[in-house]
Design a protein around this motif. Sequence first.
Motif, PDB file in Angstrom:
ATOM      1  N   PHE A  33     -11.884  -9.851  27.547  1.00 12.89           N
ATOM      2  CA  PHE A  33     -12.381  -9.262  28.793  1.00 12.89           C
ATOM      3  C   PHE A  33     -13.606  -8.398  28.540  1.00 12.89           C
ATOM      4  O   PHE A  33     -14.589  -8.466  29.275  1.00 12.89           O
ATOM      5  N   ILE A  93     -21.658 -10.607  31.408  1.00 17.37           N
ATOM      6  CA  ILE A  93     -21.952 -10.587  32.845  1.00 17.37           C
ATOM      7  C   ILE A  93     -22.889  -9.428  33.185  1.00 17.37           C
ATOM      8  O   ILE A  93     -23.857  -9.586  33.931  1.00 17.37           O
ATOM      9  N   LEU A 131     -26.574  -9.552  34.840  1.00 22.38           N
ATOM     10  CA  LEU A 131     -26.885  -8.762  36.029  1.00 22.38           C
ATOM     11  C   LEU A 131     -28.133  -7.920  35.775  1.00 22.38           C
ATOM     12  O   LEU A 131     -29.046  -7.863  36.606  1.00 22.38           O
ATOM     13  N   PHE A 181     -26.565 -18.623  36.753  1.00 23.09           N
ATOM     14  CA  PHE A 181     -25.512 -17.647  36.450  1.00 23.09           C
ATOM     15  C   PHE A 181     -24.307 -17.854  37.381  1.00 23.09           C
ATOM     16  O   PHE A 181     -23.159 -17.985  36.939  1.00 23.09           O
ATOM     17  N   MET A 218     -14.922 -20.413  35.382  1.00 20.05           N
ATOM     18  CA  MET A 218     -13.744 -19.599  35.699  1.00 20.05           C
ATOM     19  C   MET A 218     -12.984 -20.136  36.906  1.00 20.05           C
ATOM     20  O   MET A 218     -12.029 -19.515  37.371  1.00 20.05           O
ATOM     21  N   LEU A 221     -14.036 -20.562  40.068  1.00 19.21           N
ATOM     22  CA  LEU A 221     -14.298 -19.932  41.371  1.00 19.21           C
ATOM     23  C   LEU A 221     -15.038 -20.855  42.307  1.00 19.21           C
ATOM     24  O   LEU A 221     -14.967 -20.698  43.523  1.00 19.21           O
ATOM     25  N   THR A 250     -21.877 -10.930  43.199  1.00 16.12           N
ATOM     26  CA  THR A 250     -21.430 -11.974  42.268  1.00 16.12           C
ATOM     27  C   THR A 250     -20.883 -11.350  40.992  1.00 16.12           C
ATOM     28  O   THR A 250     -19.830 -11.759  40.482  1.00 16.12           O
ATOM     29  N   GLY A 251     -21.609 -10.370  40.481  1.00 20.15           N
ATOM     30  CA  GLY A 251     -21.156  -9.700  39.262  1.00 20.15           C
ATOM     31  C   GLY A 251     -19.777  -9.094  39.437  1.00 20.15           C
ATOM     32  O   GLY A 251     -18.902  -9.250  38.590  1.00 20.15           O
ATOM     33  N   PHE A 259     -17.164 -11.801  39.518  1.00 20.00           N
ATOM     34  CA  PHE A 259     -16.926 -12.375  38.188  1.00 20.00           C
ATOM     35  C   PHE A 259     -16.067 -11.452  37.332  1.00 20.00           C
ATOM     36  O   PHE A 259     -15.132 -11.890  36.673  1.00 20.00           O
ATOM     37  N   ILE A 260     -16.382 -10.176  37.365  1.00 25.52           N
ATOM     38  CA  ILE A 260     -15.590  -9.261  36.539  1.00 25.52           C
ATOM     39  C   ILE A 260     -14.171  -9.168  37.089  1.00 25.52           C
ATOM     40  O   ILE A 260     -13.207  -9.122  36.331  1.00 25.52           O
ATOM     41  N   ARG A 311     -12.608 -11.625  38.571  1.00 24.61           N
ATOM     42  CA  ARG A 311     -11.953 -12.863  38.149  1.00 24.61           C
ATOM     43  C   ARG A 311     -11.550 -12.785  36.664  1.00 24.61           C
ATOM     44  O   ARG A 311     -10.466 -13.204  36.278  1.00 24.61           O
ATOM     45  N   LEU A 312     -12.449 -12.232  35.872  1.00 24.59           N
ATOM     46  CA  LEU A 312     -12.133 -12.056  34.444  1.00 24.59           C
ATOM     47  C   LEU A 312     -10.910 -11.172  34.276  1.00 24.59           C
ATOM     48  O   LEU A 312     -10.030 -11.452  33.470  1.00 24.59           O
ATOM     49  N   TYR A 313     -10.877 -10.114  35.064  1.00 20.02           N
ATOM     50  CA  TYR A 313      -9.737  -9.201  34.993  1.00 20.02           C
ATOM     51  C   TYR A 313      -8.450  -9.945  35.329  1.00 20.02           C
ATOM     52  O   TYR A 313      -7.449  -9.834  34.654  1.00 20.02           O
ATOM     53  N   TYR A 314      -8.544 -10.764  36.396  1.00 27.11           N
ATOM     54  CA  TYR A 314      -7.378 -11.531  36.822  1.00 27.11           C
ATOM     55  C   TYR A 314      -6.928 -12.486  35.715  1.00 27.11           C
ATOM     56  O   TYR A 314      -5.747 -12.560  35.379  1.00 27.11           O
TER      57      TYR A 314
END
Lengths: 426, 621
Positions: A333, A340, A344, A377, A385, A387, B13-14, B17-18, B20-23
Amino acid sequence: MNLNRTTSFQLDWLTVIVFTALVVFGYFNILSASVAGEFTSYLDISKPYGKQLFFILSSFVLIILTLAVDVKFYERFASIIYLGSILSLAGLFIFGKQVNGAISWYDFVGMTIQPSEFAKFATALALAKYISDLQTNIKEQKDQIKAAILVGLPAGLILLQNDAGSTLVFASLFFVFYREGIPQNYLLFAVFVAFLGIGTLKYSALSICFTLAGILLIYQLFFKRKKKKIGGVLIILILGIGLSFGVQWTHNNVLQKHQQDRIGLWLRLEKDPVKLESMKRSVSYNLNESEKAIRSGGTFGKGFRDGTRTKGNFVPEQHTDYIFSTVGEEWGFFGSSIVIILFLSLILRILYLAEQQKSQFSRVYGYGVASILFAHFLINIGMVMGLIPTIGIPLPFFSYGGSGLWGFTILIFIFLKLDSNRLNEW
Amino acid sequence: MRKILLFGLVILTGICFIGRLYYLQIYTANEFDIDNDNAIRKVFHYPKRGYIYDRNDSLLVANQPSYDVMVIPREVEPLDTLLFCNLLKIDKDEFLKSYERAKNYSPRLPFPFLRHLSKEDYAFLSEKLRKFKGFYIQKRSLRDYQTSIGANVLGYIAEVNNKEIAKDSYYRLGDMIGKQGVEVSYEKKLRGVKGVKYIQKDIYNRDIGAYKQGAFDTLPVPGKDIKITIDSELQAYGELLMQNKIGGIVALEPSTGEILSLVSAPSYNPNLLVGRQRSKNYTKLYLDTIHRPLIDKGLTRMHVPGSPFKLLVALTALQENVITPKTNIICSERYVYGKNKRVMKCHCGGGFRNLDSGISYSCNSYFSMAFRSTIEKYSNASESMNIWSSHIKSFGLGNFLGNDLSVGKKGNIPDGNYYDKWYPEFQWGATTIISNAIGQGEILVTPIQLANMTAAIANKGYYYTPHIIKSIEGESMDPNFTIPKQTSIEPKYYDPIIEGMHNVYNKGTANFLKVPGIEICGKTGTAENFTKIDGVKQQLTDHSIFVAFAPKDDPKIAIAILVENGYYGSRWAGRIASLMIEKYIKGEVTLKRMEKLVIEKSLENEYLKPYSGKPFKINDQ
């Protein structure tokens, strides 16, 4: 004129640092993803990691060349670069090499070049040049159409080469148009289409049309001041019905089977758990393995070159489109979040710099750079992932490949060159 | 608005994404688990299982290598089945059946395809095995018994079942685990720890080298050798004497609590439960419901104790001061009690009886009197009964002994509550439950509990928890086995009891069982028992019971014997006791005639009676 050449050479170091960090971290992940079992030498040119090192080193040469060229060159020669790029795309139909069903590569004595990667900065340059032209007023429909053709031409050629992912990147240039002042309605229309499209695919054209009709009826009866005028509402309704059925028809007749399945999986259309399981194994096999790899990374990851799923090649295409799953597995993580945040920072920094530009050319180009990077990106990491639906498109600086790396390097450094000149603009 | 749209979208978006990563990586993470990652193959190396020696260092159980053919169905490629079947000496049907079972179990986990290959077959197969992808040989070790005795003590090992795997994740399908006897009790010491190598696999299931250069690999830790307290000569002799009879012998060393022999008859040859013939033999043993050879009778057969229990009744009465050694009665070969003048018969011969002659002639009347006096000591029968019960329980009766044997039974020692529940509406008293006085009634014991009780009497008031372990390589003894447990009877009260037990041999019920040169103290017992035939309760020939210890002054052995349906105590159990004691103390047997009589006696007819379907007589000579 500009007498003070040396002081004009002011690179934005923050961008350079973030860029370097991404390239270096990307290289190590490619190394991890492609080392598979035995590791020979960092310079082993027969292995992807060896080649990537070569690509990285050669992109330094590109950086120097890009920065060495006179700043006015880009504006002046934008149209020539654009034309060259179009020609190289068109030439693919004659000289191109087919890989995985897409004709996107030229084969030069063992080196493959993907012209679509270079078409991105070429198109951004051309668009900037066109919009910043004194003759052009982007608020006028005639010029909007011309600008759209400018973008649509390379996008169309790439679509014909069966590389739908890259085509989508060109759509991101819409943000440039919007920034430069096309009417608000375009944006509203785009949002309207997006909602309508997703709704249609998730439910059905018919139910979406009825829902739309219902909403409009309520609006007409209760909220509208001039109740007698019904024209506007009717136009929206007819447009909605047309679009909705259009989307449905396109989905059923234009999209290929695997694309339909990917969208179906994304929208959770399949309810039968047995079928769903078999679809997960076939249609979204890559995504499934990629999610598994990311999950298995946990908070801190398994460590560099210790990702078991990466080592065992469980995720297909891992060193190219699915490289982010390596980051997820080996760096966890924290590592993934850093990637990420780096992306950004890069995109936001470029956007910020673009807004600072005095010349419209530089600003439009900067916006184009940010939009293109953002599209990559968003689509790549979103896909890896789970999404957004699976769309094959590389992650800048991370995915293996020379053309991609060079394309993005030139894209960014042309902008940095333009930016370095903004203080002593004429 | 125009300036911030893209800014906003990028930031949004950022955040997505974070999130989703956490999930994925924190909220629903499959945190990396080296044992359950299908990218890692585990290869096991099984250590040597510990050997088992007896108290005199003779080797009882060793190991022999065994070769299992394992299969991972997913890795199997088309093969020459004919050749393969010939090598394994199986036919095609067996091949297909085994393969189907392996596939059903799991396509990617190893499954024991064929077990226990002989050394010769293994040699042939191992040359050709590389042709058969997906099959490999797992070397294991099986037991190699150096003896044919003590099956119930030594126990056996067998493949783990799913329940055992679920309970302890150490085990994997195909592993061996102790199932009975010391193999269960000392499983963890004996098995050692298997070594494991983690091998990184790729998507095609090919090995791509050691995982993390072998950082997590472990070496096998060999199992520890153990020494058990069994004297295998005495054990063998006990099994010989018990042949053609059903029952158990438990012999203890009173000064340590060590189990010298633990005979369960009939027994079986432990080598039957090794190798490929195991399951066939096991089924055969399991289905013998008359003899139940797999059941350890010395540990689990609950029965009424009969007359040996009188010793505890007397000790309790002495401790509660309701009798003295001099207290006497006149026995009229019957004991009359209660309002309705109920009668308990006595076989002591009648006449003047005190504690000593009461024991030696096993006088029912005397102990009925002693028991009654104890229960009537306090105003309330229930209260007295509770006190009585706690004295009795201090001898290790009525509960698990806490020994290191894999099976056991609690038995039953009733207390006040027990009878309050039994007679909810009725004022019960000593006479209601008088049969407990002579060890019939509601009392239940196992042979090992009787032996332990005898050891406590021999020690004059304490015992060591009986145990089978003598020593474990490099480990100290469990304090549970080295700290004596006190009974609630004062030592001084034991002397008259021991004297009485001595007189059982001198002049009493066991006077024809004397062993020259050894002063034995013993007590006969005869236990009534019943069975149900077609739902009708029917009495069977009495169990022959005997407890003894010797020598009187420095006890070396305490023994309890149960011969099922052997009729009165001195008849078989007593004889066996004398022979065992002589064998242990002298190392040889001089009572040859008695030995011959016991060995030749078969009680088979007695055991078949209830199954004959015809009416039968009991307790005939």
